[in-house]
Design an enzyme around this catalytic site. Structure first.
Site, PDB file in Angstrom:
ATOM      1  N   CYS A  57     -16.247   2.810   0.806  1.00  0.00           N
ATOM      2  CA  CYS A  57     -15.135   1.911   1.114  1.00  0.00           C
ATOM      3  C   CYS A  57     -14.709   2.016   2.580  1.00  0.00           C
ATOM      4  CB  CYS A  57     -13.953   2.201   0.206  1.00  0.00           C
ATOM      5  SG  CYS A  57     -13.417   3.929   0.314  1.00  0.00           S
ATOM      6  N   HIS A  88      -7.482   0.947  -6.297  1.00  0.00           N
ATOM      7  CA  HIS A  88      -7.702   0.172  -5.072  1.00  0.00           C
ATOM      8  C   HIS A  88      -8.425  -1.133  -5.465  1.00  0.00           C
ATOM      9  CE1 HIS A  88      -7.931  -0.786  -0.982  1.00  0.00           C
ATOM     10  NE2 HIS A  88      -8.844   0.051  -0.551  1.00  0.00           N
ATOM     11  N   GLN A 147     -10.385  -3.700  -3.060  1.00  0.00           N
ATOM     12  CA  GLN A 147     -11.670  -3.149  -2.602  1.00  0.00           C
ATOM     13  C   GLN A 147     -12.799  -3.526  -3.577  1.00  0.00           C
ATOM     14  OE1 GLN A 147     -12.205  -0.767   0.212  1.00  0.00           O
ATOM     15  NE2 GLN A 147     -14.313  -1.286  -0.252  1.00  0.00           N
ATOM     16  N   ARG A 161       0.871  -1.191   0.000  1.00  0.00           N
ATOM     17  CA  ARG A 161       0.000   0.000   0.000  1.00  0.00           C
ATOM     18  C   ARG A 161       0.896   1.225   0.000  1.00  0.00           C
ATOM     19  NH1 ARG A 161      -5.161   1.902   3.598  1.00  0.00           N
ATOM     20  NH2 ARG A 161      -6.108   0.481   2.121  1.00  0.00           N
TER      21      ARG A 161
HETATM   22  N1   CP Z   1     -11.277   0.635   2.610  1.00  0.00           N
HETATM   23  C1   CP Z   1     -10.004   0.557   3.032  1.00  0.00           C
HETATM   24  O1   CP Z   1      -9.076   0.284   2.274  1.00  0.00           O
HETATM   25  O2   CP Z   1      -9.836   0.754   4.371  1.00  0.00           O
HETATM   26  P1   CP Z   1      -8.423   0.870   5.130  1.00  0.00           P
HETATM   27  O3   CP Z   1      -7.782   2.157   4.702  1.00  0.00           O
HETATM   28  O4   CP Z   1      -8.790   0.853   6.588  1.00  0.00           O
HETATM   29  O5   CP Z   1      -7.572  -0.307   4.754  1.00  0.00           O
HETATM   30  N1  NVA Z   2      -9.567   7.357  -1.409  1.00  0.00           N
HETATM   31  C1  NVA Z   2      -9.216   6.911  -0.085  1.00  0.00           C
HETATM   32  C2  NVA Z   2      -9.536   5.461   0.069  1.00  0.00           C
HETATM   33  C3  NVA Z   2      -9.250   4.900   1.444  1.00  0.00           C
HETATM   34  C4  NVA Z   2      -9.571   3.457   1.539  1.00  0.00           C
HETATM   35  C5  NVA Z   2      -7.730   7.184   0.160  1.00  0.00           C
HETATM   36  O1  NVA Z   2      -6.922   6.897  -0.726  1.00  0.00           O
HETATM   37  O2  NVA Z   2      -7.388   7.680   1.232  1.00  0.00           O
END
Ligand code: CP
Ligand code: NVA
Length: 330
Positions: free
Chosen positions: A272, A135, A138, A108
């Site tokens: 999400c 993502h 997700q 990540r």
């Molecule tokens: N939706 C999602 O990716 O959540 P986190 O940032 O908690 O992993």
């Molecule tokens: N768009 C958000 C998604 C978090 C799961 C971010 O990148 O922070």
């Protein structure tokens, strides 16, 4: 023809066919059934995975950890503060070292280019736990959630309200196009997805019976939407100074009772997570103090309503991440 994605990385949905994506959704459903009925599934015993996080996480990290352990694997979590990664060793060098020790790597972080490079060098499957652009894990959870609710995917309309060029919106556009759904990005011109990606998705949708629409009209976005989706207005890695501008630009696209009223009678609400639907977070409280708003991308009323499936979605992250790991490592 059977579907086999063993040995492959999972970096973005554009790399996968509709049949491969559907296979992952089916497999997620199978793993959910096994977990819920208490049937052990330590099918990857003896393997080890490592999770590299350059940004914070609750759902993704816990899904990889619990999913990995349920499959019988050893799991190591590394953040930039607890390893050499970033400060003293590049991501590329870290990947080459870890590829010698682990059977799979989750990443990540920031640019999609970094994870593409990492996957080229690691020699083992690499999974995208979120980048600036995409993502994808997700999406498998989200599509499972939609299918559980409606019993189908093709033909449904999903509208994303707000910052329609972020990682989640981009990925939803790809997922819908691949699966024959009608994707609508509803927001201001400034926050629309990149033209090139829109064009690619339109070409994909032309093959699957789906479509991609961009609109700045809430009425158009909400009309006939089966799924109303939103995400936070400033994503991880973006400057805090952006809040003021985003609040101004995106407030008209807040998902509230009026938007849900204009959507299809059977519409569900998805997010999400994490979400700023109240002031019970430090950022939420700070925004309330500085800008006088207590709810942002979604009102607390919609978030807590019977139409909201956000916690099913969160649970499904674990089943789908397990499916992605199993399918690529088996
Ligand atoms: N939706 C999602 O990716 O959540 P986190 O940032 O908690 O992993
Ligand atoms: N768009 C958000 C998604 C978090 C799961 C971010 O990148 O922070």
């Amino acid at each position: 023809m059977g579907v086999n994605i063993a040995g492959r990385s999972f970096l973005k949905l554009l790399d996968f066919t509709p049949a491969e994506i559907t296979y992952l959704i089916d497999l997620s459903e199978d793993f959910k059934r096994l977990k819920r009925s208490g049937v052990p599934h330590r099918w990857l015993e003896g393997k080890n995975i490592v999770l590299l996080f350059e940004k914070t996480s609750t759902r993704t990290r816990c899904s990889f950890e619990v999913g990995g352990m349920d499959l019988g694997m050893g799991v190591t979590y590394l953040d930039p503060g607890s390893s050499q990664m970033g400060k003293k060793e590049s991501i590329e060098d870290t990947a080459r070292v870890l590829g010698r020790m682990y059977d799979g790597i989750e990443y990540r972080g920031f640019d999609q280019q970094i994870i593409e490079e990492l996957a080229r060098m690691a020699g083992v499957p690499v999974w995208n736990g979120l980048t600036t652009e995409f993502h994808p894990t997700q999406m498998i959870a989200d599509m499972l959630t939609v299918r559980e609710h409606f019993g189908r995917l093709a033909g449904l309309k999903l509208t994303f309200f707000g910052d329609a060029r972020n990682n989640v919106a981009n990925s939803l556009m790809v997922a819908c196009a691949k699966l024959g759904m009608h994707f609508c990005a509803c927001g201001p011109q400034e926050n629309m997805p990149e033209e090139k990606l829109v064009e690619t998705c339109r070409q994909v949708a032309a093959q699957t019976g789906g479509s991609v629409t961009l609109t700045d009209s809430v009425a158009e976005g909400a009309a006939n939407a089966n799924v109303v989706y939103t995400d936070i207005w400033v994503s991880m890695g973006e400057a805090e100074e952006l809040w003021e501008e985003r609040i101004r630009l995106l407030s008209p696209y807040q998902v509230n009772a009026d938007v849900m009223e204009q959507a299809s009678d059977d519409a569900i609400f998805m997010h999400c997570l994490p979400s700023f639907h109240d002031t019970k977070t430090t950022i939420g409280a700070d925004i309330a103090e500085h800008f006088g708003i207590e709810e942002m991308e979604v009102t607390d009323e919609v978030f807590e309503s019977a139409r909201s499936v956000v916690f099913d979605e969160a649970e499904n992250r674990m089943h789908s991440i397990k499916a992605i790991m199993y399918a690529t490592l088996k």
